[in-house]
Design a protein around this motif. Structure first.
Motif, PDB file in Angstrom:
ATOM      1  N   LYS A 172      69.407  52.095  12.893  1.00 41.88           N
ATOM      2  CA  LYS A 172      70.113  53.372  12.855  1.00 41.88           C
ATOM      3  C   LYS A 172      71.513  53.176  13.414  1.00 41.88           C
ATOM      4  CE  LYS A 172      66.391  56.772  13.007  1.00 41.88           C
ATOM      5  NZ  LYS A 172      65.815  57.934  13.733  1.00 41.88           N
ATOM      6  N   GLY A 173      72.513  53.679  12.672  1.00 41.68           N
ATOM      7  CA  GLY A 173      73.883  53.581  13.126  1.00 41.68           C
ATOM      8  C   GLY A 173      74.226  54.677  14.112  1.00 41.68           C
ATOM      9  N   ASP A 174      75.495  54.736  14.499  1.00 40.62           N
ATOM     10  CA  ASP A 174      75.939  55.726  15.478  1.00 40.62           C
ATOM     11  C   ASP A 174      75.750  57.155  14.983  1.00 40.62           C
ATOM     12  OD1 ASP A 174      76.658  53.673  17.155  1.00 40.62           O
ATOM     13  OD2 ASP A 174      78.737  53.624  16.465  1.00 40.62           O
ATOM     14  N   ASP A 175      75.795  57.349  13.663  1.00 42.19           N
ATOM     15  CA  ASP A 175      75.610  58.688  13.096  1.00 42.19           C
ATOM     16  C   ASP A 175      74.160  58.957  12.739  1.00 42.19           C
ATOM     17  OD1 ASP A 175      75.373  56.932  11.058  1.00 42.19           O
ATOM     18  OD2 ASP A 175      76.889  57.846   9.748  1.00 42.19           O
ATOM     19  N   ASP A 176      73.267  58.102  13.205  1.00 43.41           N
ATOM     20  CA  ASP A 176      71.822  58.220  12.991  1.00 43.41           C
ATOM     21  C   ASP A 176      71.411  57.895  11.558  1.00 43.41           C
ATOM     22  OD1 ASP A 176      70.043  58.522  15.028  1.00 43.41           O
ATOM     23  OD2 ASP A 176      69.407  60.536  14.464  1.00 43.41           O
ATOM     24  N   LYS A 177      72.336  57.392  10.759  1.00 43.78           N
ATOM     25  CA  LYS A 177      71.999  56.993   9.393  1.00 43.78           C
ATOM     26  C   LYS A 177      71.583  55.520   9.392  1.00 43.78           C
ATOM     27  CE  LYS A 177      75.035  60.273   7.008  1.00 43.78           C
ATOM     28  NZ  LYS A 177      76.171  60.427   6.044  1.00 43.78           N
TER      29      LYS A 177
END
Length: 272
Positions: A172-177
């Motif tokens: 998961k990236g910083d934007d939760d994607k």
């Protein structure tokens, strides 16, 4: 339902105060068998987990794998692979939980994953299996994939099998994607090698230890808080006599997600 003593008819038992009739007995799978009606049947539930479907779909969109046969041993009640690979033959296997087997339309085998033979498969899914992954991995076709989480250090164990290459980690990236990491993958499956790496590391595994805890164990065993990595490795080598938990050395990099993508690069050699 409440009744008052004034409602008691002549000749019947007298109730001096207001009382509550008992609620009907609720019967479900938690009810002991001796308290269930003879015709009661436990309803088996199956679940497709959106977060897993999203991870598998992300993998499929990126790698475009051959997915004719998907194999899922130790599946429990999880049917997420069917949602993620709707055109595939999905083989479900579990030795204990037969939730999937209770439903029509799924290929389910109540069997041990260490003994069941699914034939050659294109994609193997391992989610929390409490077993050595070598047997199920032996059924993966050359060029096929293993999708594994790491709760029981399963991904680390797959990485040690000859002929398997870590291709990506889905996080998961910083934007939760969800993002697919394909660079500098070796650090995810390689133990820390220096004191500084150990001190800066994050366990990243259910069984890995952090530096401070390892330092306390080293200090208790040697009287010094020095050369923690080397001393702790020595303690692990004699762990049965040391009597401490088998807490492993962390890797150089800790994953922010829990799906490792491996590809099989050689022919099936079987399991020794």
């Amino acid at each position: 339902m409440s009744k008052k003593s004034s409602e008691v008819t002549p000749g019947s038992f007298y109730v001096p105060e207001e009382w509550d009739a008992p609620e009907p007995l609720t019967v479900d799978e938690r009810t002991p068998e001796w308290d269930r009606p003879l015709d009661y049947k436990v309803e088996k539930k199956i679940t497709s987990y959106p977060e897993l479907v999203a991870e598998y779909s992300t993998f499929a969109d990126y790698f475009h794998p051959k997915d004719d046969v998907v194999y899922y041993p130790c599946c429990g009640d999880d049917i997420s692979p069917t949602s993620a690979f709707p055109k595939s033959r999905v083989i479900y296997v579990d030795i204990k939980d037969d939730s999937v087997g209770a439903k029509n339309g799924f290929e389910f085998h109540k069997d041990s994953a260490l003994e069941f033979d699914p034939g050659e498969v294109d994609i193997l899914i391992l989610q929390n299996p409490q077993m050595d992954p070598r047997v199920p991995c032996s059924h993966v076709a050359p060029g096929g994939y293993v999708l594994s989480n790491n709760y029981n250090d399963t991904a680390y164990k797959v990485a040690e099998i000859d002929g398997y290459k870590l291709m990506a980690v889905i996080e998961k990236g910083d934007d939760d994607k969800l993002v697919i990491v394909t660079d500098d993958l070796e650090g995810y499956v390689t133990d820390v090698e220096t004191e500084d790496e150990f001190r800066a590391s994050t366990p990243g595994s259910h069984y890995a230890i952090n530096y401070d805890d390892a330092a306390k164990i080293v200090e208790a065993a040697t009287g010094k808080r020095e050369n923690v990595l080397a001393e702790y490795r020595t303690i692990l080598e004699g762990i049965e006599s040391a009597g401490i938990p088998n807490t492993l050395i962390p890797k150089k990099k800790a994953s922010k997600g829990d799906l490792f993508v491996f590809q099989k690069t050689n022919k099936n050699e079987g399991v020794e």
